[in-house]
Design a protein around this motif. Sequence first.
Motif, PDB file in Angstrom:
ATOM      1  N   VAL A  98      46.443 -13.587   4.377  1.00  0.00           N
ATOM      2  CA  VAL A  98      45.360 -12.967   3.612  1.00  0.00           C
ATOM      3  C   VAL A  98      44.016 -13.529   4.073  1.00  0.00           C
ATOM      4  CG1 VAL A  98      44.322 -12.732   1.337  1.00  0.00           C
ATOM      5  CG2 VAL A  98      46.777 -12.387   1.609  1.00  0.00           C
ATOM      6  N   THR A  99      43.935 -14.846   4.222  1.00  0.00           N
ATOM      7  CA  THR A  99      42.678 -15.436   4.700  1.00  0.00           C
ATOM      8  C   THR A  99      42.268 -14.811   6.028  1.00  0.00           C
ATOM      9  OG1 THR A  99      43.211 -17.561   3.679  1.00  0.00           O
ATOM     10  CG2 THR A  99      41.527 -17.587   5.383  1.00  0.00           C
ATOM     11  N   SER A 100      43.240 -14.696   6.920  1.00  0.00           N
ATOM     12  CA  SER A 100      42.918 -14.294   8.289  1.00  0.00           C
ATOM     13  C   SER A 100      42.506 -12.830   8.387  1.00  0.00           C
ATOM     14  CB  SER A 100      44.113 -14.560   9.213  1.00  0.00           C
ATOM     15  OG  SER A 100      45.144 -13.630   8.959  1.00  0.00           O
ATOM     16  N   THR A 101      42.844 -12.041   7.391  1.00  0.00           N
ATOM     17  CA  THR A 101      42.465 -10.634   7.435  1.00  0.00           C
ATOM     18  C   THR A 101      41.289 -10.337   6.504  1.00  0.00           C
ATOM     19  OG1 THR A 101      44.287 -10.288   5.882  1.00  0.00           O
ATOM     20  CG2 THR A 101      44.663  -9.662   8.172  1.00  0.00           C
ATOM     21  N   GLN A 102      41.297 -10.974   5.332  1.00  0.00           N
ATOM     22  CA  GLN A 102      40.233 -10.665   4.364  1.00  0.00           C
ATOM     23  C   GLN A 102      38.940 -11.404   4.665  1.00  0.00           C
ATOM     24  OE1 GLN A 102      41.568  -8.917   0.599  1.00  0.00           O
ATOM     25  NE2 GLN A 102      41.103  -7.852   2.498  1.00  0.00           N
ATOM     26  N   THR A 131      46.899  -6.188  11.051  1.00  0.00           N
ATOM     27  CA  THR A 131      47.989  -5.999  10.105  1.00  0.00           C
ATOM     28  C   THR A 131      47.719  -6.835   8.866  1.00  0.00           C
ATOM     29  OG1 THR A 131      49.483  -5.676  11.937  1.00  0.00           O
ATOM     30  CG2 THR A 131      50.478  -6.164   9.807  1.00  0.00           C
ATOM     31  N   PHE A 132      47.796  -6.182   7.716  1.00  0.00           N
ATOM     32  CA  PHE A 132      47.475  -6.834   6.446  1.00  0.00           C
ATOM     33  C   PHE A 132      48.707  -7.537   5.870  1.00  0.00           C
ATOM     34  CE2 PHE A 132      45.904  -6.334   1.855  1.00  0.00           C
ATOM     35  CZ  PHE A 132      45.095  -7.450   1.953  1.00  0.00           C
ATOM     36  N   PRO A 179      48.777  -3.612  -3.486  1.00  0.00           N
ATOM     37  CA  PRO A 179      49.738  -3.360  -2.409  1.00  0.00           C
ATOM     38  C   PRO A 179      51.060  -2.832  -2.958  1.00  0.00           C
ATOM     39  CG  PRO A 179      49.601  -5.720  -2.833  1.00  0.00           C
ATOM     40  CD  PRO A 179      48.558  -5.058  -3.700  1.00  0.00           C
ATOM     41  N   GLY A 180      51.806  -2.160  -2.111  1.00  0.00           N
ATOM     42  CA  GLY A 180      53.100  -1.599  -2.487  1.00  0.00           C
ATOM     43  C   GLY A 180      54.125  -2.675  -2.647  1.00  0.00           C
ATOM     44  N   SER A 218      47.358  -0.579   0.797  1.00  0.00           N
ATOM     45  CA  SER A 218      46.549  -1.184  -0.259  1.00  0.00           C
ATOM     46  C   SER A 218      45.234  -0.427  -0.397  1.00  0.00           C
ATOM     47  CB  SER A 218      46.225  -2.638   0.077  1.00  0.00           C
ATOM     48  OG  SER A 218      47.401  -3.405   0.158  1.00  0.00           O
ATOM     49  N   THR A 219      44.636  -0.575  -1.566  1.00  0.00           N
ATOM     50  CA  THR A 219      43.303  -0.022  -1.765  1.00  0.00           C
ATOM     51  C   THR A 219      42.327  -1.203  -1.807  1.00  0.00           C
ATOM     52  OG1 THR A 219      41.862   1.149  -3.307  1.00  0.00           O
ATOM     53  CG2 THR A 219      43.777   0.093  -4.258  1.00  0.00           C
ATOM     54  N   PHE A 220      41.113  -0.983  -1.332  1.00  0.00           N
ATOM     55  CA  PHE A 220      40.209  -2.114  -1.137  1.00  0.00           C
ATOM     56  C   PHE A 220      39.016  -2.092  -2.091  1.00  0.00           C
ATOM     57  CE2 PHE A 220      42.949  -2.187   2.409  1.00  0.00           C
ATOM     58  CZ  PHE A 220      43.039  -3.524   2.782  1.00  0.00           C
ATOM     59  N   ALA A 221      39.070  -3.006  -3.061  1.00  0.00           N
ATOM     60  CA  ALA A 221      37.951  -3.196  -3.982  1.00  0.00           C
ATOM     61  C   ALA A 221      36.922  -4.083  -3.294  1.00  0.00           C
ATOM     62  CB  ALA A 221      38.435  -3.847  -5.263  1.00  0.00           C
ATOM     63  N   SER A 222      35.743  -4.129  -3.854  1.00  0.00           N
ATOM     64  CA  SER A 222      34.712  -4.968  -3.232  1.00  0.00           C
ATOM     65  C   SER A 222      33.697  -5.389  -4.269  1.00  0.00           C
ATOM     66  CB  SER A 222      34.021  -4.198  -2.109  1.00  0.00           C
ATOM     67  OG  SER A 222      33.328  -3.091  -2.666  1.00  0.00           O
TER      68      SER A 222
END
Lengths: 836, 298
Positions: free
Chosen positions: A342-346, A421-422, A478-479, A657-661
Amino acid sequence: MTTKMFGSPIKRVEDPRLLRGEGRYLDDLGHDSLIAAFVRSPHAHARIVDIDVTGALEVDGVVAVYTYDDLAEDAAATGSGVDKRLPLLIPHPALHAPRTGYPLAKDEVNHVGEAVVMVVARDRYVAEDACERIVVEYDFLPPVVGLDAAKAAENTVHEDVADNVAAHLVQEVGDVEAALATAPHTLTLDLHIERSASMPMEGKGVYAIWNGDEESLRVYSSTQAATSVRAAVAATLGMAQNKVECVAPDVGGGFGVKIVHPWPEEILVPWAARKLGEAGVAAEVKWTEDRREHFVSSAHERAQEQKVTVGFDDDGKLLAFDFTFWHDNGAYTPYGIIVPIVTSTQVLGPYKPGAYRCEFFSMYTNTVIVTPYRGAGRPQGCFAMERAMDAIAQYLGKDRTEVRSRNFIQPEEMPWDHQLTFQDGRPLVYDSGDYPASLEKIKALVGWDEFEKIRDEARAEGRKVGIGLATYVEGTGPGPYEGAHVIVETSGKVKAATGLTTQGQGHQTAFAQVVADELGVRVEDVEVTTGDTRRFRYAVGTFASRAAVMSGSAMHIAARKVREKALKIAAEALEVSVDDLELVDGVARVKGTPEGAVGASLPLSTIAVLSNPLRYAFDEASKAATQFAVGDVTKPPVAPGEEPGLEATGYHSPPRSTFASGMHAAVVETDPETAEIKILRYCVVHDCGHLINPRIVEGQIHGGVAQGVGGALYERMEYDEYGQLLNASYMDFLMPYVTEVPERIEIDHLETPSPLNPLGIKGAGEAGVIPSAALIASAIEDAEGFQIRSMPISPSELFHLREAHARGEVPAVARGGESNGRPGTKTRRKKEKETA
Amino acid sequence: MKPSPLRYFRPTSLPDALDVLARLGDEGKVLAGGQSLIPLLSMRLAAPPALVDINSVPGLDEITVDAGTLRFGALVRHTDLERSDAAFAAQPLLRRALLNVAHLTIRNRGTTVGSVVHSDPSAELPAVLTLLGGSVVAQSRAGGRQTERKIPASEFFIGPLESALRPEELAVAVEVPVAAPGEGTALVELARRHGDYAMCGVVARAVVEGEQLKSLHATYISAGDMGSVVDLGAEVGAVGADQVDLDALGAFARKVVETDGDIHATAEYRSHLVQVLTARAVRAAVDDAVNDVRKEAS
Ligand SMILES: Cc1cc2nc3c(=O)[nH]c(=O)nc-3n(C[C@H](O)[C@H](O)[C@H](O)COP(=O)(O)OP(=O)(O)OC[C@H]3O[C@@H](n4cnc5c(N)ncnc54)[C@H](O)[C@@H]3O)c2cc1C
């Protein structure tokens, strides 16, 4: 007429019960059951030589004492899997050296707090007396504490993992090396984040009841994943799933730590209940984690060391982002490497990073395991990116918001594919978002452009104030899936159930709002059950801000099916077309008929009765539904393809996933003498798509901000070199009180709907906590005028930073019109790749 | 986190309580508000064989002011003392100090005498009692005879969690002198969170006569030696109340008050706080004294 409930800030229906003390938490159950307690390792790293339990067996009231040998014996005799290592829940190709512990330590302990012996006794007092009399002989092994020791690898945590590296993952998009080589400017930052932990007010707990007649188990667990606990218990104890029920009662907070399963106790307590039940001793065993146990035998998170190298142009536009970090995963990896992934993608946030490369090493240490805690790796990623953004702004002498907006993904560029890849194994594609609009809102909310004057005035008075800003994008919901079951009973009341669990989020209210809208009933007529495998058997769990997105959508889908069925039955009964009917105020009625008009409407209760043709008239309602009372005698009572009952099950399974911000801004003041740090203002702009209930969303933000303030200014796990946790109590682990959290959190919403679910919603559970460390660092840096590279920060540490800055050891930052030259270190691109 | 097995006594009169304590000797431990003792028992850091719960002993909950002495009994809760106007009029420092002790719910149960007896160097009350030159009233019974001794604060605090009280003794009350005319006091502390034990605290007492500073003393919380008073007045010399060199005093205090580091503050940072907070506390105490003189005059 029933008003639309979606979007309405109604009060939480669960609160009166919980506030009156009528909640039923794990320890409120099973007052007569036997109680378990554990002897836990006092050493960070040791080999078990001998365990002498004779003293414990002499204590009056002790029923059983179990060590690993008993598990092995049981496995040999019954074929159960209790002697096996706990499962690796989320394998990953990059996790090349996964290790998990045993339910009770076999011959080695790898952190203080690891369970070694289980005692079952009449009550907790007796159980602890017995624990004190158990003598475990250890052979000490050198402990590995902290990332430096792990990297140095002079000692190893697991003998066969020579470099202490559990996982190593590299993801690269574009050619970072080349982009850095040609970038007009580069900067390198070395960053550090400390450990903290979820710290739910209610610790873990398990209560198991063996039913000897049915040979079945009911397991209550203070868990975030009831269905999975059930599956794990059944698998480990060698039972059929339909012989195990798992119920999450009221759960006093989770924040991630209770998503891990099975915890050793979730295996051991049911196992002991079955064993003692079969022996005819007693059929109920309970264990309630105490606070000290929670500190040393649950899970922590956050600790990372990071190296960020950015390449950018004169405008501050990112050309390359090279991110290497070392993640402290503690002694074992039962939950895989979700957090560092998660760190590496977000880390990318709302930005286009240019060429991007990320490399991480997930490292073993002889400390408590590391699993997701609210934010789950995002606060660390946000810290890396936002510190870099601030550093670029300083370097170029630009406003921090200007550099950020240069790099935003634009709304019209959505969906945006980062080509990575998430965490869910799916492509990292942002579904929607409007970052420029967010930035405008947060600047207006906090008064960004007017702050320079405030800072100057304060300085003139000898005060130090500073402003900070941080942005984030959060993959939520996420699913793979969640489901829901909705039924209208013949009373007209609606019962809805979903398999995922609740730890205080307000699901009973939010889900009821979704269902009420579809069925045209009042919210108070919808009762929601979560986390009970007796009511819904398929689920994933509550984490990653996914409950509203996943189960909320499933509720909507199930309720819509029920609605369709209700209208169809009503149309037949009223002899009108479905299209002419509407469902409002608990009745199906012909559109446009005046209220109370005879024959033009049918209450849901009656429709429920009609939906279920009966043979026996056991009450007034069922009389109406007997096969002798209704229907066309030429047709089958239940039409082909139909099912009795006004109920339906629905599932939601989105592709991604859907992305909030969102964006946070804060104003802090530091005391020039004492180095105390005070947050003067805290502002949040939050975009989680459509809001089911704004009050609940704001509550989630408040809670997240409170935890974020804790992580930024107060909390850390204070391990000494021997791996002893020195602050394993609320006396010394400083969670913020309400007095430490800003009195007012100013919130503004933006609603960019998600195209990935029928409600257009995104998750809101973690947002409040994500940017805190980055934000507060930014604001303190602004107030103090020198670099902040490590969080959390205490007054004592700020004092020492000031001293170091005065000695010239901590570089200045120029801002707010100050002209201390161009700070920051310009670095050469590294020729060799980082190796650990 | 459950206490080890123990015997529990709940005497209903003072003589009974003293008898039980005498009988138990080393084995007995007094339970007052329990706010310090119960956590120690639960974590099994202390495992006394017997508890003597004094909460049913009558007559221990009185606050009296008599002949220049303010006296509060062993069952006076922090909150009672903090809210007593008579106590505030007699010695305002107590209220000022108690507002820094933990949180309301803890103050509602915790006793001020218990806080003194507990002898925690991070607690406010030992520093306050030492500065004011108060004493602990201890009673015991042997052979049916009740004896009482008054232990001055200077002899009472032996070290961290160690006092001069004997196991068979009950601290029935604590006495402090009523504030003298021209006396000003202040307590300034810094805690990590609201209500926490202080990382460092300074209690200061100034006496002003006319415009002149007559004496100036300080004691320290979470710093320095328990039971010792720092004579700041000797450092300042005879000066007007408005001429105290705060910076010099702070630097002096930093030199003479020793500090240790812990997980919340390094020794160096604590020393820095000693310096800064000494200046702040002295400023406030002198101002308070000057105000007192003005009040007396008007
Ligand atoms: C979360 C928390 C925060 C706190 N923060 C602070 C703080 O900031 N500052 C502070 O000063 N205190 C603080 N305290 C401690 C609090 O003030 C306690 O109430 C006080 O220290 C002890 O009073 P008690 O009546 O509860 O004593 P108990 O806990 O009942 O007893 C403490 C000790 O004193 C002995 N004792 C008590 N009374 C007598 C007596 N009459 N005769 C002989 N022996 C006796 C007991 O045997 C025991 O050894 C805090 C406590 C908690 C739980």
